[in-house]
Every structure is written in structure tokens, then in C-alpha cells.
Design a protein around this motif. Structure first.
Motif, PDB file in Angstrom:
ATOM      1  N   PRO A  89       0.721  -1.304   0.226  1.00 41.64           N
ATOM      2  CA  PRO A  89       0.235   0.166  -0.046  1.00 41.64           C
ATOM      3  C   PRO A  89       1.035   1.349   0.155  1.00 41.64           C
ATOM      4  CG  PRO A  89      -0.850  -1.263   1.366  1.00 41.64           C
ATOM      5  CD  PRO A  89       0.209  -2.250   0.742  1.00 41.64           C
ATOM      6  N   VAL A  90       2.093   1.523   0.324  1.00 38.29           N
ATOM      7  CA  VAL A  90       2.668   2.232   0.502  1.00 38.29           C
ATOM      8  C   VAL A  90       3.649   2.796  -0.952  1.00 38.29           C
ATOM      9  CG1 VAL A  90       5.273   3.400   1.740  1.00 38.29           C
ATOM     10  CG2 VAL A  90       3.746   2.353   3.162  1.00 38.29           C
ATOM     11  N   SER A  91       3.673   1.817  -1.310  1.00 41.30           N
ATOM     12  CA  SER A  91       4.497   1.573  -2.696  1.00 41.30           C
ATOM     13  C   SER A  91       2.952   2.156  -3.307  1.00 41.30           C
ATOM     14  CB  SER A  91       5.063   0.095  -3.707  1.00 41.30           C
ATOM     15  OG  SER A  91       5.504  -0.235  -2.467  1.00 41.30           O
ATOM     16  N   ASP A  92       1.509   1.760  -3.545  1.00 38.51           N
ATOM     17  CA  ASP A  92       0.656   2.736  -4.444  1.00 38.51           C
ATOM     18  C   ASP A  92       0.558   4.053  -3.680  1.00 38.51           C
ATOM     19  OD1 ASP A  92      -0.149   0.176  -5.385  1.00 38.51           O
ATOM     20  OD2 ASP A  92      -1.436  -0.391  -4.323  1.00 38.51           O
ATOM     21  N   LEU A 137       2.979   5.953  -2.724  1.00 38.04           N
ATOM     22  CA  LEU A 137       4.368   6.864  -3.383  1.00 38.04           C
ATOM     23  C   LEU A 137       3.843   7.245  -4.502  1.00 38.04           C
ATOM     24  CD1 LEU A 137       7.508   5.339  -1.246  1.00 38.04           C
ATOM     25  CD2 LEU A 137       5.750   7.467  -1.057  1.00 38.04           C
ATOM     26  N   ASN A 138       3.206   5.861  -5.876  1.00 37.65           N
ATOM     27  CA  ASN A 138       3.321   5.801  -7.260  1.00 37.65           C
ATOM     28  C   ASN A 138       2.483   7.387  -7.695  1.00 37.65           C
ATOM     29  OD1 ASN A 138       4.803   4.187  -7.334  1.00 37.65           O
ATOM     30  ND2 ASN A 138       3.761   2.891  -7.816  1.00 37.65           N
ATOM     31  N   ASP A 139       1.139   7.562  -6.957  1.00 36.78           N
ATOM     32  CA  ASP A 139      -0.095   8.856  -6.739  1.00 36.78           C
ATOM     33  C   ASP A 139       0.648   9.634  -6.754  1.00 36.78           C
ATOM     34  OD1 ASP A 139      -1.794   6.083  -7.474  1.00 36.78           O
ATOM     35  OD2 ASP A 139      -2.248   5.714  -5.554  1.00 36.78           O
ATOM     36  N   TYR A 148       8.826  14.309  -1.057  1.00 38.96           N
ATOM     37  CA  TYR A 148       9.819  12.828  -1.642  1.00 38.96           C
ATOM     38  C   TYR A 148       9.333  12.545  -3.521  1.00 38.96           C
ATOM     39  CZ  TYR A 148       8.646   8.393  -3.893  1.00 38.96           C
ATOM     40  OH  TYR A 148       8.734   6.989  -4.829  1.00 38.96           O
ATOM     41  N   VAL A 149       8.160  13.660  -4.005  1.00 41.11           N
ATOM     42  CA  VAL A 149       8.160  14.259  -4.807  1.00 41.11           C
ATOM     43  C   VAL A 149       9.157  14.773  -5.987  1.00 41.11           C
ATOM     44  CG1 VAL A 149       6.735  14.834  -7.130  1.00 41.11           C
ATOM     45  CG2 VAL A 149       5.395  13.462  -4.935  1.00 41.11           C
TER      46      VAL A 149
END
Length: 60
Positions: free
Chosen positions: A5-8, A10-12, A43-44
Motif C-alpha cells: 500500500p505504501v508503494s501505491d 508513493l506512485n500516486d 519525496y516527489v
């Protein structure tokens, strides 16, 4: 293997408007939400900087 879920998240976040993340970090009244917006903004921004630095023609 299922995605984490954290990867999702960060991708979003990479798809979000970075200005919206910065505005959330600056103007959010709830300190917890403000910290999340600031972390996502950083992060972005870092990911975008990595992409720029790894470009072939980039000179430091």
C-alpha cells in the motif's frame, strides 16, 4: 506478489501536482496532515531531481 500500500501511495503522489502538495504542506491546519503533505512533497521533489540528474546532458 501484491503491491504494498505504501508503494501505491508513493506512485500516486508522483502523479500529483507538486504545487498542490506544497500548498497542503503550507496551509493545512492539522499538524499530522501537514507532515504527510510535506513528506510527500519532499519525496516527489527528490524523485524529479533524480530524473533530471540522470539525464544524459545534465551537467553539475
Amino acid at each position: 506478489m501484491a503491491s504494498h500500500p505504501v508503494s501505491d501511495i508513493l506512485n500516486d503522489a508522483e502523479k500529483c501536482n507538486i504545487t498542490d502538495l506544497l500548498n497542503g504542506a503550507l496551509y493545512e491546519k492539522d499538524p499530522a496532515k501537514k507532515a504527510v503533505f510535506l513528506a510527500l512533497y519532499n519525496y516527489v521533489l527528490g524523485e524529479r531531481q533524480k530524473k533530471t540528474i540522470t539525464q544524459k546532458g545534465f551537467v553539475r
